[in-house]
Design a protein around this motif. Structure first.
Motif, mmCIF file in Angstrom:
data_model
loop_
_atom_site.group_PDB
_atom_site.id
_atom_site.type_symbol
_atom_site.label_atom_id
_atom_site.label_comp_id
_atom_site.label_asym_id
_atom_site.label_seq_id
_atom_site.Cartn_x
_atom_site.Cartn_y
_atom_site.Cartn_z
ATOM 1 N N ASP A 9 5.990 -8.012 4.696
ATOM 2 C CA ASP A 9 6.101 -6.815 4.540
ATOM 3 C C ASP A 9 7.756 -6.209 4.793
ATOM 4 N N LYS A 69 9.224 -3.116 3.831
ATOM 5 C CA LYS A 69 9.139 -1.695 4.432
ATOM 6 C C LYS A 69 10.514 -1.414 5.156
ATOM 7 N N HIS A 97 7.039 -0.942 -1.266
ATOM 8 C CA HIS A 97 7.599 -2.041 0.053
ATOM 9 C C HIS A 97 7.613 -3.210 -0.720
ATOM 10 N N HIS A 135 1.016 -9.707 -1.996
ATOM 11 C CA HIS A 135 0.228 -9.845 -0.979
ATOM 12 C C HIS A 135 -0.711 -8.463 -1.016
ATOM 13 N N HIS A 136 -0.468 -7.615 -2.099
ATOM 14 C CA HIS A 136 -1.326 -6.526 -1.923
ATOM 15 C C HIS A 136 -2.116 -6.519 -3.468
HETATM 16 FE FE LIG Z 1 2.368 -5.009 3.023
#
Ligand SMILES: [Fe+2]
Ligand SMILES: [Fe+2]
Length: 377
Positions: free
Chosen positions: A228, A231, A256, A289-290
């Motif tokens: 992440d 972000k 992000h 990852h999403h």
């Molecule tokens: Fe994420």
């Protein structure tokens, strides 16, 4: 033995698309031309924090390639001594000289090798690990061969040190970037510690069916906490907003992923590491990852095998940890309810069934990690 000539030694360094495992195989090939009895070269890496010596890369012609294996260095008297004193060890007749007393000697006896030459390696005075040269022939390592292999050990040592410092540079600069942003208030360090360990466990479970090497698993473990990192680029007023996001804010939050990929490309470029082998693992983790297997994820709506396995593993670890953690808007779910939820996401076609099966199988280990790396209140 005349010193084996590598076709072009610089190629090993310049051919940056080669993974460290590939480089070891190239060295083994070259050595085999003049020293046919060299059946295996393996490098085990030392983790100072846990005192574990872990299999890392190997090139094996005879015997069983040993992977996903680790043991406490202090439990093995001889290897511990080699590491401390910086001396190498030659064994001419393994079955005759080794008593199956430690996990390591037990393992060595099962390999079918008769002689071995073991060299500890260092980086700036720090013990890095061991190189094992093995042969199914007894007394294969004459003093002349030892001398030549020591030269090759330096080459292997250099390759490994170079790769370690490259990986460390990336992880450290990403950590620094995270530290100076508000991201640390948003995602805790404990979450990152836990999800990286979950990812490692899932990868170990999938290693055989998906052909995942120790080198891959190690890099997945190191890179998973950076998922992440993008972000950092999200404005604080959105990132730290206590309530629900509106449509526009959701779109910004989803950004992000792309921001993360851009950031890591900048970091890689800054260190002239754009071609670092395995940096693709890092980019895949951040970039995918999403994504969900049914195409309902973002940013690209990838489907099934289009989503790299490293990303599927990280997604499963991340969601398991989110479910079992307290959030401002929810309590921590029990491990069993988390498994039920993950299973229902598998049924909807979103998550990788193998990853969730691995979580189910290793649930006690995951629960253990959750309690070891609990949030500091
Ligand atoms: Fe994420
Ligand atoms: Fe996360």
């Amino acid at each position: 033995m005349p010193l084996p000539q590598l076709n072009n030694p610089q190629n090993i360094f310049l051919e940056s698309s080669n993974s460290t495992s590939d480089k070891l195989r190239i060295i083994h090939d070259s050595l085999m031309k003049n020293f046919n009895d060299l059946d295996r070269i393996a490098v085990a890496m030392y983790d100072e924090k846990s005192d574990m010596l872990k299999t890392f890369i190997n090139s094996t012609r005879q015997g069983y390639p040993i992977e996903k294996y680790e043991f406490k260095l202090s439990d093995c008297y001889t290897l511990n001594r080699l590491a401390k004193e910086g001396v190498y060890r030659v064994i001419d007749d393994i079955p005759d000289s080794i008593i199956a007393s430690s996990p390591h000697s037990d393992w060595l006896l099962k390999q079918g090798y008769y002689s071995s030459f073991t060299v500890p390696i260092y980086d700036n005075g720090h013990f890095l690990g061991m190189i094992f040269f093995d042969s199914v022939k007894s007394a294969a390592f004459s003093s002349k061969i030892q001398r030549d292999l020591l030269m090759y050990s330096s080459l292997i040592n250099m390759i490994i040190s170079e790769e370690i410092s490259a990986v460390r540079s990336i992880v450290t600069s990403a950590k620094v970037a995270r530290e100076i942003s508000n991201l640390r208030d948003f995602e805790t360090g404990a979450h990152l510690e836990r999800m990286a360990r979950f990812a490692r466990i899932i990868a170990l479970e999938l290693a055989e069916s998906h052909n995942l090497s120790d080198e891959f698993i190690e890099h997945l473990y190191l890179f998973a906490p950076l998922h992440d990192i993008g972000k950092i680029g999200i404005p604080d007023k959105i990132l730290l907003k206590p309530g629900k996001f509106d449509e526009a804010e959701i779109t910004i939050m989803k950004g992000h992923v792309t921001k993360g990929v851009e950031l890591v490309e900048k970091i890689l470029g800054g260190f002239a590491l754009t071609h670092l082998p395995d940096s693709i693992i890092l980019k895949n983790i951040i970039g995918c990852h999403h994504e969900f297997l049914d195409g309902s994820g973002y940013p690209h709506g990838l489907r099934g095998d289009e989503i790299p396995i490293e990303a599927r593993i990280v997604t499963a670890s991340d969601i398991y940890d989110a479910l079992t953690s307290v959030r401002p808007y929810k309590k921590a779910w029990s491990p069993d309810s988390a498994i039920d939820e993950l299973t229902s996401m598998v049924r909807q076609g979103k998550l990788d069934p193998d990853c969730i099966q691995a979580i189910r199988k290793r649930l006690p280990d995951l629960v253990d990690i959750t309690s070891k790396f609990a949030e500091i209140k």
